[in-house]
Design a protein around this motif. Structure first.
Motif, PDB file in Angstrom:
ATOM      1  N   MET A  36       6.123   8.101  -1.502  1.00 23.88           N
ATOM      2  CA  MET A  36       7.229   8.371  -2.421  1.00 23.88           C
ATOM      3  C   MET A  36       6.731   8.176  -3.843  1.00 23.88           C
ATOM      4  O   MET A  36       5.645   7.639  -4.068  1.00 23.88           O
ATOM      5  N   THR A  37       7.535   8.586  -4.795  1.00 24.86           N
ATOM      6  CA  THR A  37       7.168   8.379  -6.196  1.00 24.86           C
ATOM      7  C   THR A  37       7.654   7.002  -6.648  1.00 24.86           C
ATOM      8  O   THR A  37       8.511   6.388  -6.005  1.00 24.86           O
ATOM      9  N   GLY A  38       7.130   6.559  -7.762  1.00 21.80           N
ATOM     10  CA  GLY A  38       7.606   5.300  -8.323  1.00 21.80           C
ATOM     11  C   GLY A  38       9.082   5.358  -8.679  1.00 21.80           C
ATOM     12  O   GLY A  38       9.807   4.381  -8.518  1.00 21.80           O
ATOM     13  N   VAL A  39       9.551   6.510  -9.126  1.00 20.93           N
ATOM     14  CA  VAL A  39      10.974   6.660  -9.462  1.00 20.93           C
ATOM     15  C   VAL A  39      11.823   6.548  -8.201  1.00 20.93           C
ATOM     16  O   VAL A  39      12.874   5.889  -8.214  1.00 20.93           O
ATOM     17  N   LEU A  93       5.332  -4.107 -10.280  1.00 17.20           N
ATOM     18  CA  LEU A  93       4.482  -3.127 -10.953  1.00 17.20           C
ATOM     19  C   LEU A  93       4.378  -1.951  -9.996  1.00 17.20           C
ATOM     20  O   LEU A  93       3.849  -2.101  -8.891  1.00 17.20           O
ATOM     21  N   LEU A  94       4.893  -0.795 -10.390  1.00 17.88           N
ATOM     22  CA  LEU A  94       4.964   0.347  -9.485  1.00 17.88           C
ATOM     23  C   LEU A  94       4.078   1.481  -9.959  1.00 17.88           C
ATOM     24  O   LEU A  94       4.265   2.000 -11.062  1.00 17.88           O
ATOM     25  N   ARG A 153       0.815  -1.226   0.000  1.00 15.74           N
ATOM     26  CA  ARG A 153       0.000   0.000   0.000  1.00 15.74           C
ATOM     27  C   ARG A 153       0.843   1.268   0.000  1.00 15.74           C
ATOM     28  O   ARG A 153       0.307   2.356  -0.112  1.00 15.74           O
ATOM     29  N   SER A 154       2.165   1.118   0.091  1.00 12.32           N
ATOM     30  CA  SER A 154       3.052   2.283   0.087  1.00 12.32           C
ATOM     31  C   SER A 154       4.421   1.831  -0.406  1.00 12.32           C
ATOM     32  O   SER A 154       4.702   0.632  -0.495  1.00 12.32           O
ATOM     33  N   GLY A 155       5.268   2.795  -0.675  1.00 12.95           N
ATOM     34  CA  GLY A 155       6.633   2.467  -1.076  1.00 12.95           C
ATOM     35  C   GLY A 155       7.381   1.737   0.015  1.00 12.95           C
ATOM     36  O   GLY A 155       8.088   0.768  -0.242  1.00 12.95           O
ATOM     37  N   ARG A 156       7.224   2.194   1.228  1.00 12.44           N
ATOM     38  CA  ARG A 156       7.883   1.547   2.372  1.00 12.44           C
ATOM     39  C   ARG A 156       7.416   0.093   2.504  1.00 12.44           C
ATOM     40  O   ARG A 156       8.241  -0.800   2.698  1.00 12.44           O
ATOM     41  N   ASP A 157       6.106  -0.137   2.364  1.00 14.76           N
ATOM     42  CA  ASP A 157       5.594  -1.513   2.428  1.00 14.76           C
ATOM     43  C   ASP A 157       6.165  -2.360   1.298  1.00 14.76           C
ATOM     44  O   ASP A 157       6.497  -3.528   1.494  1.00 14.76           O
ATOM     45  N   ALA A 158       6.278  -1.767   0.112  1.00 18.56           N
ATOM     46  CA  ALA A 158       6.827  -2.502  -1.032  1.00 18.56           C
ATOM     47  C   ALA A 158       8.261  -2.942  -0.760  1.00 18.56           C
ATOM     48  O   ALA A 158       8.632  -4.087  -1.053  1.00 18.56           O
ATOM     49  N   LEU A 159       9.047  -2.060  -0.179  1.00 16.13           N
ATOM     50  CA  LEU A 159      10.430  -2.418   0.149  1.00 16.13           C
ATOM     51  C   LEU A 159      10.485  -3.534   1.185  1.00 16.13           C
ATOM     52  O   LEU A 159      11.267  -4.481   1.045  1.00 16.13           O
ATOM     53  N   GLU A 160       9.656  -3.447   2.202  1.00 18.00           N
ATOM     54  CA  GLU A 160       9.647  -4.485   3.235  1.00 18.00           C
ATOM     55  C   GLU A 160       9.233  -5.834   2.665  1.00 18.00           C
ATOM     56  O   GLU A 160       9.876  -6.852   2.929  1.00 18.00           O
ATOM     57  N   ILE A 161       8.178  -5.825   1.872  1.00 17.80           N
ATOM     58  CA  ILE A 161       7.696  -7.078   1.273  1.00 17.80           C
ATOM     59  C   ILE A 161       8.757  -7.647   0.335  1.00 17.80           C
ATOM     60  O   ILE A 161       9.042  -8.849   0.349  1.00 17.80           O
ATOM     61  N   ALA A 174      10.437   8.140 -17.016  1.00 16.16           N
ATOM     62  CA  ALA A 174      10.385   6.814 -16.390  1.00 16.16           C
ATOM     63  C   ALA A 174      11.349   5.848 -17.074  1.00 16.16           C
ATOM     64  O   ALA A 174      12.045   5.077 -16.409  1.00 16.16           O
ATOM     65  N   GLU A 175      11.401   5.897 -18.384  1.00 17.70           N
ATOM     66  CA  GLU A 175      12.324   5.017 -19.116  1.00 17.70           C
ATOM     67  C   GLU A 175      13.771   5.358 -18.782  1.00 17.70           C
ATOM     68  O   GLU A 175      14.596   4.472 -18.583  1.00 17.70           O
ATOM     69  N   ARG A 176      14.086   6.656 -18.698  1.00 16.90           N
ATOM     70  CA  ARG A 176      15.445   7.075 -18.321  1.00 16.90           C
ATOM     71  C   ARG A 176      15.788   6.628 -16.904  1.00 16.90           C
ATOM     72  O   ARG A 176      16.931   6.300 -16.609  1.00 16.90           O
ATOM     73  N   ALA A 177      14.794   6.594 -16.042  1.00 15.10           N
ATOM     74  CA  ALA A 177      15.018   6.183 -14.648  1.00 15.10           C
ATOM     75  C   ALA A 177      15.301   4.689 -14.548  1.00 15.10           C
ATOM     76  O   ALA A 177      15.868   4.228 -13.560  1.00 15.10           O
ATOM     77  N   GLY A 178      14.899   3.908 -15.563  1.00 15.74           N
ATOM     78  CA  GLY A 178      15.192   2.481 -15.550  1.00 15.74           C
ATOM     79  C   GLY A 178      13.993   1.557 -15.600  1.00 15.74           C
ATOM     80  O   GLY A 178      14.142   0.340 -15.504  1.00 15.74           O
ATOM     81  N   PHE A 179      12.790   2.102 -15.744  1.00 10.96           N
ATOM     82  CA  PHE A 179      11.621   1.228 -15.871  1.00 10.96           C
ATOM     83  C   PHE A 179      11.707   0.472 -17.187  1.00 10.96           C
ATOM     84  O   PHE A 179      12.101   1.019 -18.214  1.00 10.96           O
ATOM     85  N   LYS A 180      11.345  -0.801 -17.162  1.00 10.92           N
ATOM     86  CA  LYS A 180      11.407  -1.647 -18.355  1.00 10.92           C
ATOM     87  C   LYS A 180      10.215  -1.433 -19.273  1.00 10.92           C
ATOM     88  O   LYS A 180      10.265  -1.759 -20.457  1.00 10.92           O
ATOM     89  N   ALA A 181       9.114  -0.906 -18.723  1.00  5.84           N
ATOM     90  CA  ALA A 181       7.907  -0.622 -19.501  1.00  5.84           C
ATOM     91  C   ALA A 181       7.101   0.418 -18.744  1.00  5.84           C
ATOM     92  O   ALA A 181       7.326   0.641 -17.549  1.00  5.84           O
ATOM     93  N   TYR A 182       6.170   1.043 -19.440  1.00  6.08           N
ATOM     94  CA  TYR A 182       5.323   2.080 -18.861  1.00  6.08           C
ATOM     95  C   TYR A 182       3.908   1.819 -19.343  1.00  6.08           C
ATOM     96  O   TYR A 182       3.646   1.851 -20.543  1.00  6.08           O
ATOM     97  N   LEU A 183       3.010   1.535 -18.423  1.00  4.03           N
ATOM     98  CA  LEU A 183       1.616   1.256 -18.759  1.00  4.03           C
ATOM     99  C   LEU A 183       0.738   2.389 -18.236  1.00  4.03           C
ATOM    100  O   LEU A 183       0.933   2.863 -17.115  1.00  4.03           O
ATOM    101  N   THR A 184      -0.216   2.802 -19.060  1.00  2.00           N
ATOM    102  CA  THR A 184      -1.094   3.885 -18.645  1.00  2.00           C
ATOM    103  C   THR A 184      -2.477   3.365 -18.269  1.00  2.00           C
ATOM    104  O   THR A 184      -2.966   2.378 -18.823  1.00  2.00           O
TER     105      THR A 184
END
Length: 109
Positions: free
Chosen positions: A44-47, A36-37, A18-26, A79-89
């Motif tokens: 925090m932002t996805g980047v 999928l971010l 439910r948050s960036g912090r939770d994503a890191l812990e999991i 997002a692509e420059r940041a390193g995401f492999k794909a970008y879905l809208t």
């Protein structure tokens, strides 16, 4: 919506944060095969989250896909420059979404 689409697939195990912090812990407890971010998390932002993944040797190889309602070319390029492999809208196209998931899970990164 993404969760519902993924749950139709019996071959995937989906964990939700439910948050960036939770994503890191999991992710530290159970490193994923794919992330999928959302680009606009509450804490925090996805980047920013992607940067934290990239700095971690265990999580750095995990392919990350950006998911956002922002379909502006500049946001996608950033997002692509940041390193995401794909970008879905959003709203997500079911076929395109599942094709992207399959591609990310079968392509060496």
């Amino acid at each position: 919506v993404a969760l519902a689409m993924l749950q139709t697939r019996g071959d995937l195990r989906v964990l939700v944060a439910r948050s960036g912090r939770d994503a890191l812990e999991i992710a530290h407890r159970d490193p994923p095969d794919l992330m999928l971010l959302d680009m606009h998390l509450g804490d925090m932002t996805g980047v920013q989250l992607l940067q934290q993944f990239a700095a971690d040797p265990v999580l750095a190889p995990v392919p990350c896909v950006a998911v956002s309602a922002d379909a502006m070319p500049l946001a996608i390029a950033d997002a692509e420059r940041a390193g995401f492999k794909a970008y879905l809208t959003k709203p997500l196209n079911v076929r395109s979404f599942l094709d992207c998931v399959d591609r990310m899970l079968t392509t060496p990164h």
